[in-house]
Design an enzyme around this catalytic site. Structure first.
Site, mmCIF file in Angstrom:
data_model
loop_
_atom_site.group_PDB
_atom_site.id
_atom_site.type_symbol
_atom_site.label_atom_id
_atom_site.label_comp_id
_atom_site.label_asym_id
_atom_site.label_seq_id
_atom_site.Cartn_x
_atom_site.Cartn_y
_atom_site.Cartn_z
ATOM 1 N N ASP A 41 -5.963 22.891 6.103
ATOM 2 C CA ASP A 41 -6.233 23.023 7.535
ATOM 3 C C ASP A 41 -7.074 24.272 7.769
ATOM 4 O O ASP A 41 -6.646 25.385 7.481
ATOM 5 C CB ASP A 41 -4.908 23.126 8.299
ATOM 6 C CG ASP A 41 -5.137 23.187 9.794
ATOM 7 O OD1 ASP A 41 -5.177 22.119 10.419
ATOM 8 O OD2 ASP A 41 -5.303 24.303 10.327
ATOM 9 N N TYR A 46 -12.018 30.433 11.884
ATOM 10 C CA TYR A 46 -11.335 31.161 10.807
ATOM 11 C C TYR A 46 -12.339 31.868 9.889
ATOM 12 O O TYR A 46 -11.973 32.783 9.157
ATOM 13 C CB TYR A 46 -10.460 30.230 9.951
ATOM 14 C CG TYR A 46 -9.317 29.533 10.663
ATOM 15 C CD1 TYR A 46 -8.954 29.849 11.970
ATOM 16 C CD2 TYR A 46 -8.577 28.546 10.005
ATOM 17 C CE1 TYR A 46 -7.914 29.192 12.605
ATOM 18 C CE2 TYR A 46 -7.534 27.882 10.634
ATOM 19 C CZ TYR A 46 -7.206 28.212 11.933
ATOM 20 O OH TYR A 46 -6.174 27.540 12.529
ATOM 21 N N LYS A 71 -11.706 22.419 13.242
ATOM 22 C CA LYS A 71 -11.530 22.446 14.713
ATOM 23 C C LYS A 71 -12.768 23.029 15.373
ATOM 24 O O LYS A 71 -13.363 23.977 14.838
ATOM 25 C CB LYS A 71 -10.310 23.308 15.083
ATOM 26 C CG LYS A 71 -9.082 23.037 14.227
ATOM 27 C CD LYS A 71 -7.883 23.852 14.636
ATOM 28 C CE LYS A 71 -6.753 23.689 13.628
ATOM 29 N NZ LYS A 71 -6.848 24.562 12.442
ATOM 30 N N HIS A 104 -9.871 22.995 19.359
ATOM 31 C CA HIS A 104 -8.992 24.092 18.942
ATOM 32 C C HIS A 104 -8.031 24.562 20.043
ATOM 33 O O HIS A 104 -6.843 24.763 19.801
ATOM 34 C CB HIS A 104 -9.830 25.271 18.442
ATOM 35 C CG HIS A 104 -9.103 26.149 17.477
ATOM 36 N ND1 HIS A 104 -9.705 26.751 16.404
ATOM 37 C CD2 HIS A 104 -7.813 26.516 17.412
ATOM 38 C CE1 HIS A 104 -8.807 27.456 15.727
ATOM 39 N NE2 HIS A 104 -7.643 27.333 16.329
#
Ligand code: A2P
Length: 275
Positions: A41, A46, A71, A104
């Site tokens: 994930d 990120y 996302k 997200h």
């Protein structure tokens, strides 16, 4: 262990969470792959998609054996921007499709036209799904009322909603609503980002079952029918979070966990975030 989404796609019940994984990413992903994780994930925000793609490629893992989620970030909401952000994620991950793509965070009332923005973003995900670029689409951090808004406008119903979920923060309203609508719920921060490791109630229960608090939290999410996304950079913990000996939490202990006061909460309320 897998769960089936309502469109028949199988999702491995334990995935490797990568939020805040920004150092030694390739080495950590290699550890996770070697430990047997097939579900990873990530998210554009990120900042680790490229390294995750590198690790997958350099470890020679067959793409079709993996389940990869990403996302769309908040600054890319809207129809055109989401389609573009998706292609950029694919490029960084070095793949030509995703298994799951999520919005997200919902646009919330801090923004003008929040509902329209969420609808436009969702329309882009529907298009990616219709074109076969992604095997499933869904939401992340959508509270019950945000999910409801999507259900009112959708052509394709979301398959997943990924939310913060752990003992001390169960979001029952949202979980129950998603379950009623056949939307699989995924738990981020299942150990409260580590904040629950010292919780006395959980420590007592973990000792009773002869397991770690981390295993207890992961098992709790699985038993509540969620997909669970623990995070770790420690080789032993990475391994144990996937391979701990299975046990069943007794219903009285489930009740105890469910009646715990607020604990381990990230403080990120989707109705209040300003990012
Ligand atoms: P570490 O990287 O040292 O393993 P969450 O999954 O709820 O976000 O929690 C992540 C945090 O929990 C990290 O700080 C991680 O530290 C810690 N953690 C993850 N798995 C375990 C485990 N099996 N035992 C102890 N701590 C763990």
């Amino acid at each position: 262990m897998v769960k089936k989404l309502y469109n028949g796609v199988e999702i491995p019940s334990i995935g490797f969470g990568t939020w805040q994984l920004t150092e030694n990413v390739e080495a950590v992903i290699e550890l996770a792959l070697k430990a047997g994780y097939v579900h990873i994930d990530t998210a554009a925000i990120y900042g680790n998609e490229k390294e995750i793609g590198n690790a997958i490629r350099s470890n020679g893992v067959d793409r079709s054996s993996l389940f990869i989620t990403s996302k769309v970030w908040n600054s890319d909401r809207g129809y055109e921007a989401t389609l573009k952000a998706f292609e950029e994620s694919l490029e960084r991950l070095q793949t030509d499709y995703l298994d799951l793509y999520l919005i997200h965070w919902p646009a919330n009332e801090n923004r003008e036209n929040a509902k329209q923005e969420n609808a436009d973003t969702w329309r882009a995900l529907e298009e990616l799904y219709a074109k076969g670029k992604v095997r499933a689409i869904g939401l992340s951090n959508f509270l019950k009322h945000h999910v409801k808004d999507i259900l009112e406008i959708e052509n394709v119903k979301p398959m997943v909603n990924q939310i913060e979920f752990h003992p001390g923060y169960l979001q029952g309203d949202t979980v129950d609503f998603c379950t009623e609508h056949n939307i699989v719920v995924e738990a981020w921060s299942p150990i409260g980002s580590g904040r629950l490791l010292e919780d006395e109630t959980l420590r007592g229960l973990a000792a009773f079952y002869g397991v770690s608090v981390a295993s207890l939290c992961i098992q709790f999410a699985l038993q509540e029918n969620l997909v669970v996304l623990p995070k770790s950079t420690n080789p032993v913990n990475i391994h144990n979070n996937l391979h701990f000996e299975r046990f069943v939490i007794r219903s009285e202990d489930v009740d105890t966990i469910k009646s715990m006061p607020l604990n381990g909460f990230s403080g990120l309320n989707p109705d209040e975030i300003t990012f």
